[in-house]
Design an enzyme around this catalytic site. Sequence first.
Site, PDB file in Angstrom:
ATOM      1  N   TYR A  62      -6.816 -12.244 -11.123  1.00  0.00           N
ATOM      2  CA  TYR A  62      -8.014 -11.420 -11.281  1.00  0.00           C
ATOM      3  C   TYR A  62      -8.653 -11.140  -9.919  1.00  0.00           C
ATOM      4  O   TYR A  62      -8.915 -12.052  -9.133  1.00  0.00           O
ATOM      5  CB  TYR A  62      -9.023 -12.105 -12.192  1.00  0.00           C
ATOM      6  CG  TYR A  62      -8.685 -12.038 -13.666  1.00  0.00           C
ATOM      7  CD1 TYR A  62      -7.602 -11.305 -14.133  1.00  0.00           C
ATOM      8  CD2 TYR A  62      -9.456 -12.723 -14.596  1.00  0.00           C
ATOM      9  CE1 TYR A  62      -7.292 -11.257 -15.482  1.00  0.00           C
ATOM     10  CE2 TYR A  62      -9.162 -12.671 -15.951  1.00  0.00           C
ATOM     11  CZ  TYR A  62      -8.075 -11.943 -16.387  1.00  0.00           C
ATOM     12  OH  TYR A  62      -7.775 -11.892 -17.731  1.00  0.00           O
ATOM     13  N   LEU A 216     -14.636  -4.980 -26.767  1.00  0.00           N
ATOM     14  CA  LEU A 216     -15.330  -3.684 -26.743  1.00  0.00           C
ATOM     15  C   LEU A 216     -14.367  -2.536 -26.451  1.00  0.00           C
ATOM     16  O   LEU A 216     -14.790  -1.436 -26.092  1.00  0.00           O
ATOM     17  CB  LEU A 216     -16.458  -3.704 -25.697  1.00  0.00           C
ATOM     18  CG  LEU A 216     -17.575  -4.709 -25.959  1.00  0.00           C
ATOM     19  CD1 LEU A 216     -18.633  -4.631 -24.868  1.00  0.00           C
ATOM     20  CD2 LEU A 216     -18.203  -4.484 -27.325  1.00  0.00           C
ATOM     21  N   GLY A 217     -13.076  -2.792 -26.605  1.00  0.00           N
ATOM     22  CA  GLY A 217     -12.095  -1.732 -26.389  1.00  0.00           C
ATOM     23  C   GLY A 217     -12.195  -1.119 -25.011  1.00  0.00           C
ATOM     24  O   GLY A 217     -12.239   0.110 -24.867  1.00  0.00           O
ATOM     25  N   GLY A 219     -14.623  -0.969 -23.128  1.00  0.00           N
ATOM     26  CA  GLY A 219     -15.884  -0.251 -22.965  1.00  0.00           C
ATOM     27  C   GLY A 219     -16.031   0.971 -23.846  1.00  0.00           C
ATOM     28  O   GLY A 219     -17.126   1.546 -23.943  1.00  0.00           O
ATOM     29  N   ALA A 228     -14.540  14.351 -22.826  1.00  0.00           N
ATOM     30  CA  ALA A 228     -14.353  14.816 -21.447  1.00  0.00           C
ATOM     31  C   ALA A 228     -13.643  13.777 -20.585  1.00  0.00           C
ATOM     32  O   ALA A 228     -13.105  14.106 -19.522  1.00  0.00           O
ATOM     33  CB  ALA A 228     -15.703  15.163 -20.830  1.00  0.00           C
TER      34      ALA A 228
END
Length: 354
Positions: A62, A216-217, A219, A228
Amino acid sequence: MALTLDTYRLLGRSGLRVSPLALGTMTFGTDWGWGAERDEARKLFDDYVSRGGNFIDTASVYTNGSSERLLGEFTRDNRESLVLATKYTMLRRPGDPNSGGNNRKSMFASVEASLRNLNTDYIDLLYLHAWDFTTPVEEVLRGMDDLVRQGKVLYVAISDTPAWQVARMQTIADLRGWSPLVALQVEYSLIERTVEHDLFPMARELGLGVIPWSPLGSGVLTGKYTTADLDASAAGSPEGSRKNVALANGSLTERGLAIAEVVKEVAAELDRTPAQTALAWTLRNPAVTAPIIGARTPAQLADNLGALDVEFDAAQLDRLDAASAVEPGFPHNMLARELTDTVINGDLTVVPRS
């Protein structure tokens, strides 16, 4: 029932107690172009711990190691009261094939590097980060057991691996007296529910606590993206922007945006934010121990923690379920057809419903 970060839960079939939301630290460090600077990361850590949170999730790769190094600094005064989880598997040195993968050499080198970065003598929970489809399961399990026997790791776990391999590993560990897996980390959200069909039932049967990542997928379920943003040319690595992550892992799609709209509608009815609503939905699954929240700012963290006391009515849950439902696939779809199982004289006879 409302939860708090100090409403601790047992992690799988172990005696280890963890908070119902884990603090994800892939946002600690700016090496990938979108994370939190040191001072802001420190605020995230302090806010989480001050409210009773004890479950911290990171990985060897990370933010190119910055996540672990920052945690090594932040946990200097309270290391013993925290449950630190890290992962090995991903390539740590480009060009060196043995610096990644699930093999024993990669495992031991990665753990030693993590111990140095985290400034600790032991790792509470070590995950295999992703299945490499190459290393024999006996090699993985024996290596993990050796690390436990050496005291460098307390518990072992697995992430992003097919259910049949995990079940096989848990059985082998049991038969040989090796350290069992206690947790399963997988992607799980209203956008990604396929894990409910095989991985979740397996985890409950074999004593693994489920730790969802990206609840949260990426975001998308916060409602911050629109059509868009459906720019396939921006997809790629996690570097550059969070939107790249969402595009790369398949969360930012027309389907994902449609689910996010339903989440926003339910959130408005509850007078909650979409993020709180989506997180609270994952907490309702009895297989789930602790979703991982990946906030980048203290405000996002505070918002995420508000999911602990969200309550739904039956109609709202039905709408969320309908919007996010996925085809179960074989053999689950066969078992769910218009059939009735009738036991006659000890034999199982399948009789079509009239």
